[in-house]
Motif scaffolding. Sequence first.
Motif, short mmCIF file in Angstrom:
data_model
loop_
_atom_site.label_atom_id
_atom_site.label_comp_id
_atom_site.label_asym_id
_atom_site.label_seq_id
_atom_site.Cartn_x
_atom_site.Cartn_y
_atom_site.Cartn_z
N SER A 272 7.10 28.56 52.62
CA SER A 272 7.26 30.22 52.39
C SER A 272 8.93 30.28 52.11
O SER A 272 9.62 29.54 52.86
CB SER A 272 6.98 31.01 53.27
OG SER A 272 7.15 30.86 54.51
N MET A 273 9.27 31.21 51.64
CA MET A 273 10.67 31.36 51.17
C MET A 273 10.95 33.06 51.09
O MET A 273 10.22 33.77 50.07
CB MET A 273 11.14 30.73 49.90
CG MET A 273 12.70 30.64 49.62
SD MET A 273 13.10 29.56 48.45
CE MET A 273 12.37 30.19 47.16
N ASN A 274 11.89 33.30 52.04
CA ASN A 274 12.04 34.83 51.98
C ASN A 274 13.16 35.05 50.88
O ASN A 274 14.36 34.51 51.00
CB ASN A 274 12.53 35.38 53.34
CG ASN A 274 11.62 35.03 54.68
OD1 ASN A 274 10.30 34.73 53.99
ND2 ASN A 274 11.96 35.41 55.45
N VAL A 275 12.82 35.87 50.09
CA VAL A 275 13.79 36.32 49.16
C VAL A 275 14.02 37.88 48.62
O VAL A 275 13.08 38.53 48.88
CB VAL A 275 13.57 35.75 47.68
CG1 VAL A 275 13.91 34.02 47.79
CG2 VAL A 275 12.18 36.02 47.27
N HIS A 276 15.11 38.15 48.57
CA HIS A 276 15.31 39.65 48.11
C HIS A 276 15.67 39.67 46.72
O HIS A 276 16.55 39.11 46.01
CB HIS A 276 16.68 40.15 48.66
CG HIS A 276 16.65 41.70 48.28
ND1 HIS A 276 16.09 42.65 48.71
CD2 HIS A 276 17.76 42.29 47.46
CE1 HIS A 276 16.16 43.62 48.27
NE2 HIS A 276 17.53 43.57 47.49
N GLU B 244 11.78 42.71 48.74
CA GLU B 244 11.69 41.68 49.62
C GLU B 244 10.30 40.94 49.47
O GLU B 244 9.40 41.60 49.31
CB GLU B 244 11.66 42.38 51.09
CG GLU B 244 12.95 43.13 51.28
CD GLU B 244 14.30 42.39 51.58
OE1 GLU B 244 13.76 41.09 51.87
OE2 GLU B 244 15.30 42.63 51.37
N VAL B 245 10.45 39.98 49.30
CA VAL B 245 9.12 38.94 48.86
C VAL B 245 9.30 37.58 49.50
O VAL B 245 10.38 37.07 49.82
CB VAL B 245 9.12 38.69 47.38
CG1 VAL B 245 7.83 37.94 47.12
CG2 VAL B 245 9.14 40.02 46.59
N VAL B 246 8.14 37.35 49.89
CA VAL B 246 7.80 35.85 50.51
C VAL B 246 7.23 35.11 49.52
O VAL B 246 5.99 35.44 49.37
CB VAL B 246 7.17 36.02 51.93
CG1 VAL B 246 6.96 34.49 52.46
CG2 VAL B 246 7.88 36.85 53.09
N LEU B 247 7.96 34.21 49.10
CA LEU B 247 7.23 33.26 48.11
C LEU B 247 6.74 32.07 48.66
O LEU B 247 7.27 31.29 49.38
CB LEU B 247 8.24 32.61 47.07
CG LEU B 247 9.13 33.84 46.42
CD1 LEU B 247 10.25 33.18 45.44
CD2 LEU B 247 8.14 34.91 45.13
N VAL B 248 5.33 32.05 48.60
CA VAL B 248 4.65 30.97 48.99
C VAL B 248 4.29 29.93 48.02
O VAL B 248 3.43 30.27 47.08
CB VAL B 248 3.42 31.41 49.76
CG1 VAL B 248 2.58 30.33 50.51
CG2 VAL B 248 3.70 32.54 50.78
#
Lengths: 292, 599
Positions: free
Chosen positions: A233-237, A222-226
């Motif tokens: 920001s974009m929440n990605v698994h 689980e990462v939030v790409l900023v």
Amino acid sequence: MSSLLSKEFLRRLDGLTLLLRRPVSGHLRGQHRSKRTGGGMIFSDYRPYSPGDDVRNLDWATYMRLDRLVLRLFEEEADTPIYIFIDSSNSMLQADGGKFLVAKKLAAILSYIGLLNHDRVSLAAFSDGVVRELPGRRGKNQMWRTLHFLEALKPSGITNYADTFKRYFGGGRTRGLVVFISDFLQQEPLELSFKPIKQYGHEVFASHVISPSEVSPELGGEVVLVDSETNESMNVHLTETLLRQYREAFVDHCSSIENFFRRSGWGYLRINTDDNFEEAALIGLKKERLTL
Amino acid sequence: MTALSLPIVFFWASTLLAIVAVILLFLLRPPVLQALVSSNVVWKQVIRVSQALNDRWRWWLSLLLATLIILLLLFAIYRPDLSEGEGRNKVILVIDNSPTMAARMSNGMSRLDMAKNLAQDFLSELPGDRTVLIVDTQRSVAIPEFTNIALAKTILDDIEIGTSLNPVVPSKVSREVAEHRFVFTDGVLLGTPPDTYETVSVFEPISNVGITHVDFALVPGNPGERQAFVELKNAGFEPRVVELDLNSEAGESLKRKIEIKAGEKIGQILNISSFSSGAVRVSVTSSQDGFRFDDKVFDYLSSKKEIKVLLISQNSADDKVLKLLELMPRVDVQVIDALAYSSAVADELESDLLLFNRVVPESRPNRPTVIFGVKPAKWLPVQVTDAMSTQVEVVKNSAHPLMQNVSLRDLIVEGGVVFGGASDVIVPFLTSKSEGPLAVTQGGVNPIILFGFDTETSNIELLADFPILLANLLTWMGDEPAIIRAPPGIIAIPGGAVRVNGMDGEEYPTWTVADQTYFNAIEAGLYTITTEDGPLRVAVSQGAERFSDVNQSRISRVVAADLTAPNLSRGFSLAVILCLLAFGLLVLDWTLFHRRVTQ
């Protein structure tokens, strides 16, 4: 000498000359072919003699054969303006600022070679517009100023090519060589961004700076790409599948950029921050026939 | 909290725990890593491509979930019942109120009370649109029908312990279709309920020592003495020391301490010669006895009076009847001839019974009378016919009290009469050639027995069972009628009853169906029936081994504390469960999908 270029490396650059694919439109004497005829060394054409012409260029052999005065024309060698654009948006800060350092080094190399060849070298740092600019300079003695300019650059802002080009070239610039150093991480299509440059007939050489973290990011779960430029920001698994898809997509992204420049008849050089910069730059420039 | 309500409470507690767990899991979720990247441009392309298929699935699943949620909400609002058919919304509760349900359990409640409490709790949890049929195994609910829950509760409250040892689930009810069918029972007398019913057991082993049989009899060889036979059964699982107590109506008492092993059945013989005739109460006392209904038995000790017999004979000197009567201990016999009888004033004769041998009085005597060798007379209740064969074979009526233990197989009658033409007489025996009755009896205040032959024209005096016939004759005419022993319930009365009284004098209603009179003995005790023929005693007791065996349950569950209510799922519970499930899915969807999964 400088944090960007070492003495030894500058010495290796001393013998290099910039090669342009088309005749230049410079007004001062230089080392590039121009469309103007004059006192050059390369024969270009004949024309009838007119009073006032330099009699030293009369072709006496033709006169003897045909009894007509014919003047020999030679291509005149001129300088060319070199516009070096350095992407100074926030995205260039990635890889611990390695991308921006590579960009500045490459700009320094091309500036040095241009100044050595008596070309007029202009530098412009841009993000969503030209942030800082060093107007055109000629002569090797301008190298110090160029290096100071480059060392003082700090990345900021977001990337916007189209605005930058419109504003910079909108005022009327002599046609020349546009060197564009960037990571090309923008959403706007390149065709649209580079349309002004194409219209003005500039020759373009693009240098694409990439970092290993962009080629193969070491992330997972689980990462939030900023986004470093927009802070979006974009929440990605991140699964292994998704990472593999990203790696493939990034390669496609780079290929599409290269293809755009190749199709346009322009030069393209991709440099990874992990590479040995000096070797990669010299080999790449020669391979792309920008230097001789 | 009862066993029936436990699953509902457990269900709600589980649901609450599940919701709390989901919330806690959401709050305790691991922190998300933030990564600064040059640009999301490439990432967006990747996600857009990879999510294309997922989005399609997500859309369909979301549609499915939304549809499901809407359906479940409709379920929750309208509470539809998924069951179909005739038995929809119907509930049948069968309450076993057989006598063993009166057994008192360790918590102080009787099995019936426990069953009623469980049933009440169940009814309280039922949705209001259910109709309930309450029925008992003793048929005290006369007309079982489906009612609303409130009325069902009232009917349930009114159910009391019955008296029948043969409880049944009414066949009409067992065929009735319903959504839920339960039998609340201890499984002792009812046994295994129908397969279509779920059993709620209220059985718990208890300690019980009870009286299973009581009888009074003369001491063989000494008719002057009387003894009581009492049978006791220890139905518990531990040996007990009990006190057996006999009390007469006149105040005589007899006590005996007895030790009975677990499961043992013993018989006790007690000399009650000193007891006066009348009601006798037999009781047994033991510690921790959980079933009191078999601890007390009422019976009746008939009178042991001397019978004065006046023998009227033409020739008393060699009369063998006389000799036999003289040998009988309870008989005081006097002999007179026919002339003396005729001249005597009837009311002044000191006798309980008149026995005529070859003599027929001119009018009917005003006391019990036996006549051997009847000759035609006007007052006789029957017609007399001279049609006797010289050799007859007797066909006897074994049910007649005179014929108890009497065969008369070798009876030879050389001359006599047969009777006919009367309907109010009873025939103890008759000839095999259908010539007619050789003897008739007529009951009433002054019963009469007529024999068509006498001791001279037959060999009856020589038969081995003649003394028995004579004793039976004296008993039937002189003693009180034998008492009737029966368990509580509806009792048929022989003959027409004038009235029925209990021990305290209370009169019980009687009714007649098809020439048979009945009364309802609702509890154990001694009842006196006054008939046209005199008083008749009915000893009603619950002394029976099957009744005392309160631990012989045929249901496997044996401990009341382990009672678990059956699956009392209600019509809307499925909707509630699914609604909660949908809510849980919604929470999970929101938590995992919208919050975490790649957008």
